[in-house]
Design a protein around this motif. Structure first.
Motif, PDB file in Angstrom:
ATOM      1  N   HIS A  75     -20.702  12.191   3.322  1.00 38.08           N
ATOM      2  CA  HIS A  75     -21.562  11.409   3.908  1.00 38.08           C
ATOM      3  C   HIS A  75     -21.773  11.988   5.463  1.00 38.08           C
ATOM      4  O   HIS A  75     -20.887  11.996   6.094  1.00 38.08           O
ATOM      5  N   PRO A  76     -22.892  12.000   5.963  1.00 32.01           N
ATOM      6  CA  PRO A  76     -23.108  12.599   7.293  1.00 32.01           C
ATOM      7  C   PRO A  76     -22.994  11.794   8.241  1.00 32.01           C
ATOM      8  O   PRO A  76     -22.942  12.027   9.581  1.00 32.01           O
ATOM      9  N   GLY A  77     -22.798  10.211   8.093  1.00 31.50           N
ATOM     10  CA  GLY A  77     -23.058   9.150   9.022  1.00 31.50           C
ATOM     11  C   GLY A  77     -21.714   8.609   9.121  1.00 31.50           C
ATOM     12  O   GLY A  77     -21.561   7.409  10.152  1.00 31.50           O
ATOM     13  N   ILE A  78     -20.575   8.891   8.724  1.00 32.35           N
ATOM     14  CA  ILE A  78     -19.492   8.224   8.973  1.00 32.35           C
ATOM     15  C   ILE A  78     -18.576   8.371  10.083  1.00 32.35           C
ATOM     16  O   ILE A  78     -18.940   9.516  10.536  1.00 32.35           O
ATOM     17  N   HIS A  79     -17.484   7.626  10.614  1.00 33.54           N
ATOM     18  CA  HIS A  79     -17.029   7.909  11.739  1.00 33.54           C
ATOM     19  C   HIS A  79     -16.047   9.298  11.816  1.00 33.54           C
ATOM     20  O   HIS A  79     -15.840  10.110  12.583  1.00 33.54           O
ATOM     21  N   LYS A  80     -15.252   9.204  10.456  1.00 35.96           N
ATOM     22  CA  LYS A  80     -14.301  10.097  10.425  1.00 35.96           C
ATOM     23  C   LYS A  80     -14.431  10.698   8.894  1.00 35.96           C
ATOM     24  O   LYS A  80     -14.317  10.065   8.082  1.00 35.96           O
ATOM     25  N   CYS A  81     -14.244  11.993   8.715  1.00 40.77           N
ATOM     26  CA  CYS A  81     -14.184  12.501   7.368  1.00 40.77           C
ATOM     27  C   CYS A  81     -13.086  13.657   7.460  1.00 40.77           C
ATOM     28  O   CYS A  81     -13.464  14.695   7.953  1.00 40.77           O
ATOM     29  N   GLU A  82     -12.265  13.398   6.731  1.00 38.53           N
ATOM     30  CA  GLU A  82     -11.109  14.652   6.437  1.00 38.53           C
ATOM     31  C   GLU A  82     -11.655  15.470   5.289  1.00 38.53           C
ATOM     32  O   GLU A  82     -11.988  14.737   4.150  1.00 38.53           O
ATOM     33  N   VAL A  83     -11.499  16.541   5.335  1.00 40.61           N
ATOM     34  CA  VAL A  83     -11.735  17.517   4.271  1.00 40.61           C
ATOM     35  C   VAL A  83     -10.075  17.999   3.670  1.00 40.61           C
ATOM     36  O   VAL A  83      -9.656  18.600   4.502  1.00 40.61           O
ATOM     37  N   VAL A  84      -9.839  18.050   2.274  1.00 45.85           N
ATOM     38  CA  VAL A  84      -8.717  18.325   1.907  1.00 45.85           C
ATOM     39  C   VAL A  84      -8.926  19.078   0.751  1.00 45.85           C
ATOM     40  O   VAL A  84      -9.981  19.257   0.275  1.00 45.85           O
ATOM     41  N   ALA A  85      -7.665  19.916   0.311  1.00 49.19           N
ATOM     42  CA  ALA A  85      -7.897  21.054  -0.458  1.00 49.19           C
ATOM     43  C   ALA A  85      -8.205  20.341  -1.982  1.00 49.19           C
ATOM     44  O   ALA A  85      -8.986  21.158  -2.476  1.00 49.19           O
ATOM     45  N   ASP A  86      -7.401  19.447  -2.403  1.00 46.12           N
ATOM     46  CA  ASP A  86      -7.825  18.660  -3.980  1.00 46.12           C
ATOM     47  C   ASP A  86      -7.627  17.508  -3.940  1.00 46.12           C
ATOM     48  O   ASP A  86      -7.332  16.732  -3.012  1.00 46.12           O
ATOM     49  N   MET A  87      -7.933  17.002  -5.136  1.00 48.41           N
ATOM     50  CA  MET A  87      -7.866  15.624  -5.473  1.00 48.41           C
ATOM     51  C   MET A  87      -6.229  14.810  -5.516  1.00 48.41           C
ATOM     52  O   MET A  87      -6.233  13.951  -5.017  1.00 48.41           O
ATOM     53  N   SER A  88      -5.283  15.757  -5.419  1.00 44.08           N
ATOM     54  CA  SER A  88      -3.937  15.208  -5.404  1.00 44.08           C
ATOM     55  C   SER A  88      -3.908  15.116  -3.837  1.00 44.08           C
ATOM     56  O   SER A  88      -3.092  13.797  -3.698  1.00 44.08           O
ATOM     57  N   VAL A  89      -4.276  15.868  -2.906  1.00 48.07           N
ATOM     58  CA  VAL A  89      -4.051  15.504  -1.545  1.00 48.07           C
ATOM     59  C   VAL A  89      -4.804  14.335  -1.156  1.00 48.07           C
ATOM     60  O   VAL A  89      -4.520  13.728  -0.377  1.00 48.07           O
ATOM     61  N   ARG A  90      -5.964  14.406  -1.777  1.00 50.75           N
ATOM     62  CA  ARG A  90      -7.093  13.316  -1.440  1.00 50.75           C
ATOM     63  C   ARG A  90      -6.212  11.934  -1.657  1.00 50.75           C
ATOM     64  O   ARG A  90      -6.353  10.967  -0.728  1.00 50.75           O
ATOM     65  N   LYS A  91      -5.731  11.726  -2.983  1.00 52.17           N
ATOM     66  CA  LYS A  91      -5.106  10.414  -3.459  1.00 52.17           C
ATOM     67  C   LYS A  91      -3.894  10.191  -2.434  1.00 52.17           C
ATOM     68  O   LYS A  91      -3.517   8.809  -1.966  1.00 52.17           O
ATOM     69  N   HIS A  92      -3.294  11.364  -2.140  1.00 50.53           N
ATOM     70  CA  HIS A  92      -2.062  11.114  -1.113  1.00 50.53           C
ATOM     71  C   HIS A  92      -2.405  10.272   0.332  1.00 50.53           C
ATOM     72  O   HIS A  92      -1.783   9.588   0.669  1.00 50.53           O
ATOM     73  N   ARG A  93      -3.482  10.836   0.587  1.00 46.73           N
ATOM     74  CA  ARG A  93      -4.107  10.457   1.863  1.00 46.73           C
ATOM     75  C   ARG A  93      -4.694   8.967   1.767  1.00 46.73           C
ATOM     76  O   ARG A  93      -4.422   8.061   2.873  1.00 46.73           O
ATOM     77  N   PHE A  94      -5.140   8.664   0.594  1.00 53.56           N
ATOM     78  CA  PHE A  94      -5.550   7.399   0.560  1.00 53.56           C
ATOM     79  C   PHE A  94      -4.240   6.287   0.656  1.00 53.56           C
ATOM     80  O   PHE A  94      -4.232   5.275   1.175  1.00 53.56           O
ATOM     81  N   ALA A  95      -3.193   6.761   0.024  1.00 48.96           N
ATOM     82  CA  ALA A  95      -2.156   6.029   0.008  1.00 48.96           C
ATOM     83  C   ALA A  95      -1.397   5.789   1.288  1.00 48.96           C
ATOM     84  O   ALA A  95      -0.712   4.839   1.615  1.00 48.96           O
ATOM     85  N   GLU A  96      -1.489   7.018   2.122  1.00 49.30           N
ATOM     86  CA  GLU A  96      -1.169   6.871   3.611  1.00 49.30           C
ATOM     87  C   GLU A  96      -2.000   6.016   4.448  1.00 49.30           C
ATOM     88  O   GLU A  96      -1.623   5.185   5.322  1.00 49.30           O
ATOM     89  N   LEU A  97      -3.265   6.109   4.470  1.00 50.38           N
ATOM     90  CA  LEU A  97      -4.141   5.352   5.279  1.00 50.38           C
ATOM     91  C   LEU A  97      -4.569   4.017   5.087  1.00 50.38           C
ATOM     92  O   LEU A  97      -4.764   3.517   5.868  1.00 50.38           O
ATOM     93  N   ALA A  98      -4.224   3.701   3.775  1.00 53.20           N
ATOM     94  CA  ALA A  98      -4.982   2.214   3.300  1.00 53.20           C
ATOM     95  C   ALA A  98      -3.638   1.336   3.502  1.00 53.20           C
ATOM     96  O   ALA A  98      -2.628   1.685   2.977  1.00 53.20           O
ATOM     97  N   ASP A  99      -4.021  -0.008   3.824  1.00 50.72           N
ATOM     98  CA  ASP A  99      -2.978  -0.822   3.819  1.00 50.72           C
ATOM     99  C   ASP A  99      -3.090  -1.765   2.391  1.00 50.72           C
ATOM    100  O   ASP A  99      -2.334  -2.389   1.877  1.00 50.72           O
ATOM    101  N   ALA A 100      -4.132  -1.484   1.880  1.00 47.94           N
ATOM    102  CA  ALA A 100      -4.515  -2.276   0.451  1.00 47.94           C
ATOM    103  C   ALA A 100      -5.566  -1.198  -0.285  1.00 47.94           C
ATOM    104  O   ALA A 100      -6.233  -0.528   0.197  1.00 47.94           O
ATOM    105  N   PHE A 101      -5.850  -1.417  -1.553  1.00 46.71           N
ATOM    106  CA  PHE A 101      -6.535  -0.881  -2.589  1.00 46.71           C
ATOM    107  C   PHE A 101      -7.566  -1.739  -3.109  1.00 46.71           C
ATOM    108  O   PHE A 101      -7.223  -2.791  -3.755  1.00 46.71           O
ATOM    109  N   LEU A 102      -8.827  -1.607  -3.072  1.00 43.66           N
ATOM    110  CA  LEU A 102      -9.950  -2.390  -3.699  1.00 43.66           C
ATOM    111  C   LEU A 102     -10.633  -1.529  -4.827  1.00 43.66           C
ATOM    112  O   LEU A 102     -11.317  -0.429  -4.711  1.00 43.66           O
TER     113      LEU A 102
END
Length: 189
Positions: A75-102
């Motif tokens: 998405h070109p218009g969001i405030h911040k976008c982290e680019v990570v190596a793979d889906m495993s790292v992506r899910k780890h970042r979700f777990a770190e960044l979010a206080d809840a999951f929807l």
């Protein structure tokens, strides 16, 4: 609760009600002054959720893999976008960044992300709430499977209670905001 990760489809689905639910969810997240954490894409329900949050003045934080970015899906218009190596790292970042999951409607990736967070909770590594927006009963078959897991002795009944399920995103967000970690429930029955 200051941030919520939304897991949903990179497609919109065939019924406009899913897109409406995603837009409503994005607006609610922004109106509640929560940071939307999501997969960083511009397509499907993910893009709709992000666009609605942005349009309502919300802050959007994406986490996308190198592969998906290379396919021009970021998405070109969001405030911040982290680019990570793979889906495993992506899910780890979700777990770190979010206080809840929807969880909104989606495909196998959405189901896998929800299952990953629920599994982390089951094994004691994550103490954050998980909510499911059950638009048009989309998750009824999954919820029936959860009941079957309980009935057949594969899931402790107390771990089903870790999921907040409602058709209305506002109701789910309210419950996630009130969340207090439940006492641990052993994985083993």
């Amino acid at each position: 609760m200051k941030s919520v990760a939304v897991f949903c489809g990179s497609n919109t689905g065939q019924d406009a009600v899913y897109a409406q639910s995603a837009a409503h969810t994005g607006r609610l997240i922004a109106e509640r002054d929560l940071v939307l954490v999501y997969g960083g894409g511009h397509r499907g329900l993910m893009g709709i959720t992000a666009n609605a949050a942005l349009a309502a003045g919300g802050h959007v934080h994406g986490v996308i893999t190198e592969y998906l970015k290379s396919r021009e899906l970021q998405h070109p218009g969001i405030h911040k976008c982290e680019v990570v190596a793979d889906m495993s790292v992506r899910k780890h970042r979700f777990a770190e960044l979010a206080d809840a999951f929807l969880i909104l409607a989606g495909g196998i990736g959405t189901l896998e992300e929800m299952s990953d967070m629920w599994s982390r909770a089951q094994l004691g590594g994550l103490r954050k709430p998980i909510g499911i927006v059950n638009t048009r009963g989309f998750y009824d078959p999954l919820l029936a499977m959860v009941e079957r897991m309980i009935a057949d002795g594969f899931l402790p009944v107390g771990q089903k209670d870790w999921l907040v399920v409602d058709e209305d995103a506002g109701t789910v967000l309210d419950a996630l905001a009130r969340y207090a970690p439940a006492p641990p429930v052993s994985k083993w029955i």
